[in-house]
Design a protein around this motif. Sequence first.
Motif, short mmCIF file in Angstrom:
data_model
loop_
_atom_site.label_atom_id
_atom_site.label_comp_id
_atom_site.label_asym_id
_atom_site.label_seq_id
_atom_site.Cartn_x
_atom_site.Cartn_y
_atom_site.Cartn_z
N LEU A 185 0.78 -1.12 0.07
CA LEU A 185 -0.02 0.00 0.01
C LEU A 185 0.89 1.27 -0.13
O LEU A 185 0.48 2.24 -0.73
CB LEU A 185 -0.94 -0.03 1.11
N TYR A 186 1.75 1.23 0.95
CA TYR A 186 2.55 2.53 0.94
C TYR A 186 3.46 2.69 -0.52
O TYR A 186 3.81 3.65 -0.80
CB TYR A 186 3.48 2.36 2.16
N THR A 209 2.82 6.05 -7.27
CA THR A 209 1.89 6.98 -7.83
C THR A 209 1.95 8.46 -7.74
O THR A 209 1.91 9.05 -8.87
CB THR A 209 0.32 6.49 -7.35
N ILE A 210 2.25 8.72 -6.68
CA ILE A 210 2.65 10.12 -6.46
C ILE A 210 3.76 10.59 -7.19
O ILE A 210 3.74 11.75 -7.62
CB ILE A 210 2.48 10.39 -4.61
N ILE A 234 14.40 3.58 -7.27
CA ILE A 234 15.65 3.10 -6.83
C ILE A 234 15.92 3.76 -5.29
O ILE A 234 16.16 3.31 -4.50
CB ILE A 234 16.95 3.28 -7.61
N ALA A 235 15.32 5.18 -5.33
CA ALA A 235 15.51 5.86 -4.06
C ALA A 235 14.72 5.30 -2.94
O ALA A 235 15.06 5.64 -2.00
CB ALA A 235 15.38 7.41 -4.38
N PHE A 236 13.64 4.76 -3.40
CA PHE A 236 12.71 4.06 -2.00
C PHE A 236 13.50 3.07 -1.28
O PHE A 236 13.24 3.05 -0.20
CB PHE A 236 11.43 3.36 -3.00
#
Length: 125
Positions: A41-42, A48-49, A88-90
């Motif tokens: 979900l997160y 999407t954002i 990749i930054a996530f």
Amino acid sequence: MTASQTGRYSKYIRPISISFDILVITVLCLFFFKKLNLNTLYYLMYQTIAWGVIALLIKFYSIYRFTTPVEITSKIFKQGSLFLLVIIAFFPFSKEVLFSGKAIAYFMVSSFTLITIFKYLLFYY
């Protein structure tokens, strides 16, 4: 139907394009990233954002009849490059998620192949 409303369906092209792109990245994310221990979900909200913000910044959906195919290719490349960096930054910020460069590569190649094909089909249609 009056004469002024006949054949005026071009207003639906942009929402269809946006919906298709979001659907593609969501479905392919669920398919390729299911083994990475993601909080789905997160991550989907983040993705999407991020897609929307990048698309607004580079005017990804500003495609008109007079837009050249080279400009479309440029927009696709910019969107893909920035979106890859955001994806990749996530992973460093989420401690329990497993990083898989192979899964990210498959996700990006397949999603941008589908998005590119659909964008050109809409443009030439």
